[in-house]
Design a protein around this motif. Structure first.
Motif, PDB file in Angstrom:
ATOM      1  N   THR A  55     -13.253  -5.083   6.676  1.00 46.59           N
ATOM      2  CA  THR A  55     -12.002  -5.736   7.061  1.00 46.59           C
ATOM      3  C   THR A  55     -10.830  -4.782   6.897  1.00 46.59           C
ATOM      4  N   VAL A  56     -10.802  -4.054   5.812  1.00 45.91           N
ATOM      5  CA  VAL A  56      -9.734  -3.069   5.600  1.00 45.91           C
ATOM      6  C   VAL A  56      -9.736  -2.054   6.742  1.00 45.91           C
ATOM      7  N   GLU A  57     -10.914  -1.579   7.137  1.00 45.10           N
ATOM      8  CA  GLU A  57     -11.018  -0.591   8.216  1.00 45.10           C
ATOM      9  C   GLU A  57     -10.646  -1.188   9.572  1.00 45.10           C
ATOM     10  N   ARG A  58     -10.759  -2.494   9.725  1.00 43.12           N
ATOM     11  CA  ARG A  58     -10.382  -3.151  10.975  1.00 43.12           C
ATOM     12  C   ARG A  58      -8.860  -3.142  11.178  1.00 43.12           C
ATOM     13  N   TYR A  59      -8.119  -3.138  10.075  1.00 41.96           N
ATOM     14  CA  TYR A  59      -6.663  -3.245  10.180  1.00 41.96           C
ATOM     15  C   TYR A  59      -5.894  -1.966   9.844  1.00 41.96           C
ATOM     16  N   PHE A  60      -6.470  -1.044   9.103  1.00 41.15           N
ATOM     17  CA  PHE A  60      -5.731   0.134   8.647  1.00 41.15           C
ATOM     18  C   PHE A  60      -6.351   1.405   9.198  1.00 41.15           C
ATOM     19  N   GLU A  61      -5.485   2.384   9.465  1.00 36.45           N
ATOM     20  CA  GLU A  61      -5.996   3.667   9.969  1.00 36.45           C
ATOM     21  C   GLU A  61      -6.849   4.312   8.879  1.00 36.45           C
ATOM     22  N   PRO A  62      -7.751   5.218   9.246  1.00 34.29           N
ATOM     23  CA  PRO A  62      -8.774   5.695   8.310  1.00 34.29           C
ATOM     24  C   PRO A  62      -8.283   6.237   6.967  1.00 34.29           C
ATOM     25  N   THR A  63      -7.221   7.026   6.920  1.00 34.62           N
ATOM     26  CA  THR A  63      -6.818   7.580   5.619  1.00 34.62           C
ATOM     27  C   THR A  63      -6.256   6.504   4.697  1.00 34.62           C
ATOM     28  N   LEU A  64      -5.495   5.552   5.263  1.00 35.56           N
ATOM     29  CA  LEU A  64      -4.962   4.465   4.447  1.00 35.56           C
ATOM     30  C   LEU A  64      -6.088   3.505   4.052  1.00 35.56           C
ATOM     31  N   ALA A  65      -7.006   3.232   4.952  1.00 36.96           N
ATOM     32  CA  ALA A  65      -8.153   2.370   4.623  1.00 36.96           C
ATOM     33  C   ALA A  65      -8.952   2.967   3.468  1.00 36.96           C
ATOM     34  N   LYS A  66      -9.137   4.278   3.488  1.00 32.47           N
ATOM     35  CA  LYS A  66      -9.886   4.934   2.409  1.00 32.47           C
ATOM     36  C   LYS A  66      -9.147   4.798   1.078  1.00 32.47           C
ATOM     37  N   SER A 114      10.874  -4.330   1.128  1.00 35.22           N
ATOM     38  CA  SER A 114      12.215  -4.004   0.632  1.00 35.22           C
ATOM     39  C   SER A 114      12.149  -3.078  -0.579  1.00 35.22           C
ATOM     40  N   GLU A 115      11.106  -3.168  -1.386  1.00 35.69           N
ATOM     41  CA  GLU A 115      11.040  -2.350  -2.610  1.00 35.69           C
ATOM     42  C   GLU A 115      10.027  -1.210  -2.552  1.00 35.69           C
ATOM     43  N   GLY A 116       9.468  -0.896  -1.386  1.00 36.43           N
ATOM     44  CA  GLY A 116       8.523   0.222  -1.317  1.00 36.43           C
ATOM     45  C   GLY A 116       7.627   0.098  -0.108  1.00 36.43           C
ATOM     46  N   SER A 117       6.492   0.814  -0.187  1.00 30.58           N
ATOM     47  CA  SER A 117       5.557   0.784   0.944  1.00 30.58           C
ATOM     48  C   SER A 117       4.113   0.758   0.434  1.00 30.58           C
ATOM     49  N   LEU A 118       3.232   0.341   1.324  1.00 30.47           N
ATOM     50  CA  LEU A 118       1.813   0.281   0.974  1.00 30.47           C
ATOM     51  C   LEU A 118       1.291   1.675   0.651  1.00 30.47           C
ATOM     52  N   ARG A 119       1.569   2.630   1.515  1.00 33.54           N
ATOM     53  CA  ARG A 119       1.095   3.997   1.244  1.00 33.54           C
ATOM     54  C   ARG A 119       1.712   4.526  -0.042  1.00 33.54           C
ATOM     55  N   GLY A 120       2.942   4.125  -0.312  1.00 36.13           N
ATOM     56  CA  GLY A 120       3.612   4.561  -1.539  1.00 36.13           C
ATOM     57  C   GLY A 120       2.925   4.096  -2.803  1.00 36.13           C
ATOM     58  N   LEU A 121       2.194   2.980  -2.729  1.00 33.92           N
ATOM     59  CA  LEU A 121       1.426   2.527  -3.915  1.00 33.92           C
ATOM     60  C   LEU A 121       0.438   3.593  -4.385  1.00 33.92           C
ATOM     61  N   TYR A 122      -0.037   4.396  -3.435  1.00 37.85           N
ATOM     62  CA  TYR A 122      -1.096   5.358  -3.733  1.00 37.85           C
ATOM     63  C   TYR A 122      -0.581   6.789  -3.906  1.00 37.85           C
ATOM     64  N   THR A 123       0.711   6.995  -3.757  1.00 40.85           N
ATOM     65  CA  THR A 123       1.255   8.352  -3.879  1.00 40.85           C
ATOM     66  C   THR A 123       2.272   8.484  -5.000  1.00 40.85           C
ATOM     67  N   HIS A 124       2.288   7.537  -5.929  1.00 45.53           N
ATOM     68  CA  HIS A 124       3.261   7.579  -7.023  1.00 45.53           C
ATOM     69  C   HIS A 124       2.810   8.521  -8.121  1.00 45.53           C
ATOM     70  N   ASP A 150     -10.450  -3.954 -13.591  1.00 43.81           N
ATOM     71  CA  ASP A 150      -8.995  -3.940 -13.610  1.00 43.81           C
ATOM     72  C   ASP A 150      -8.484  -4.368 -12.237  1.00 43.81           C
ATOM     73  N   LEU A 151      -7.186  -4.556 -12.113  1.00 43.98           N
ATOM     74  CA  LEU A 151      -6.575  -4.895 -10.837  1.00 43.98           C
ATOM     75  C   LEU A 151      -6.304  -3.622 -10.038  1.00 43.98           C
ATOM     76  N   PRO A 152      -6.492  -3.676  -8.718  1.00 49.17           N
ATOM     77  CA  PRO A 152      -6.144  -2.516  -7.888  1.00 49.17           C
ATOM     78  C   PRO A 152      -4.634  -2.392  -7.735  1.00 49.17           C
ATOM     79  N   GLU A 153      -4.194  -1.273  -7.230  1.00 45.06           N
ATOM     80  CA  GLU A 153      -2.764  -1.063  -6.964  1.00 45.06           C
ATOM     81  C   GLU A 153      -2.244  -2.140  -6.017  1.00 45.06           C
ATOM     82  N   LEU A 154      -3.021  -2.471  -4.993  1.00 48.15           N
ATOM     83  CA  LEU A 154      -2.640  -3.515  -4.053  1.00 48.15           C
ATOM     84  C   LEU A 154      -3.064  -4.849  -4.651  1.00 48.15           C
TER      85      LEU A 154
END
Length: 155
Positions: free
Chosen positions: A54-65, A145-155, A79-83
């Motif tokens: 499902t993740v791969e159906r909606y997100f481009e490959p690098t973000l899906a990974k 408003s407070e960030g981005s999805l990709r930003g969750l993984y680049t902090h 534990d809880l994931p970043e998302l």
């Protein structure tokens, strides 16, 4: 080469184009509308991102990974994931009203989506970067408003 054989070879060479998935032909606007159709109406369940396909159906490959690797690593250590919420509504729960979604082409293979809605009385605005891949439109990033999805993984 005889003309009949040449015609058969030409048809065989064109066959992959004719059998490409229908998703590859959809518009960015149709892709965005399909996503948000899961959030409206009686019992709108959203888009559960609970499996890699499902993740791969909606997100481009690098973000899906990034999303899938994070979910797998979090599960390994219980534990809880970043998302930790729904990226399409920037919340864990929703009851959407006044949903509006528009797209702007930013190139032949890229577009921006702009989504506004009220969630439980709170106005939200989300911008979505989309790219066209061989499998159709996919999300490259989601901006809240407070960030981005990709930003969750680049902090």
């Amino acid at each position: 080469m005889d003309p009949t054989r040449r015609s058969v070879l030409t048809l065989l060479a064109a066959a992959p184009l004719a059998t490409a998935p229908a998703l590859a032909a959809e518009t960015a606007g149709a892709f965005l509308a399909e996503i948000y159709s899961h959030y409206t109406g009686e019992g709108g369940m959203g888009v559960p991102l609970d499996n890699p396909a499902t993740v791969e159906r909606y997100f481009e490959p690098t973000l899906a990974k990034l999303i899938n690797d994070d979910a797998a690593q979090a599960a390994e250590v219980d534990d809880l994931p970043e998302l930790n919420g729904d990226p399409f509504v920037d919340a864990q729960d929703w009851d959407l009203a006044n949903l509006k979604a528009t797209t702007d082409a930013s190139g032949p293979d890229s577009a921006s989506g702009h989504v506004t809605f009220d969630n439980m009385g709170e106005a939200k605005a989300i911008d979505i970067d989309m790219v066209r891949t061989a499998k159709g439109w996919r999300i490259a990033d989601i901006h809240w408003s407070e960030g981005s999805l990709r930003g969750l993984y680049t902090h």
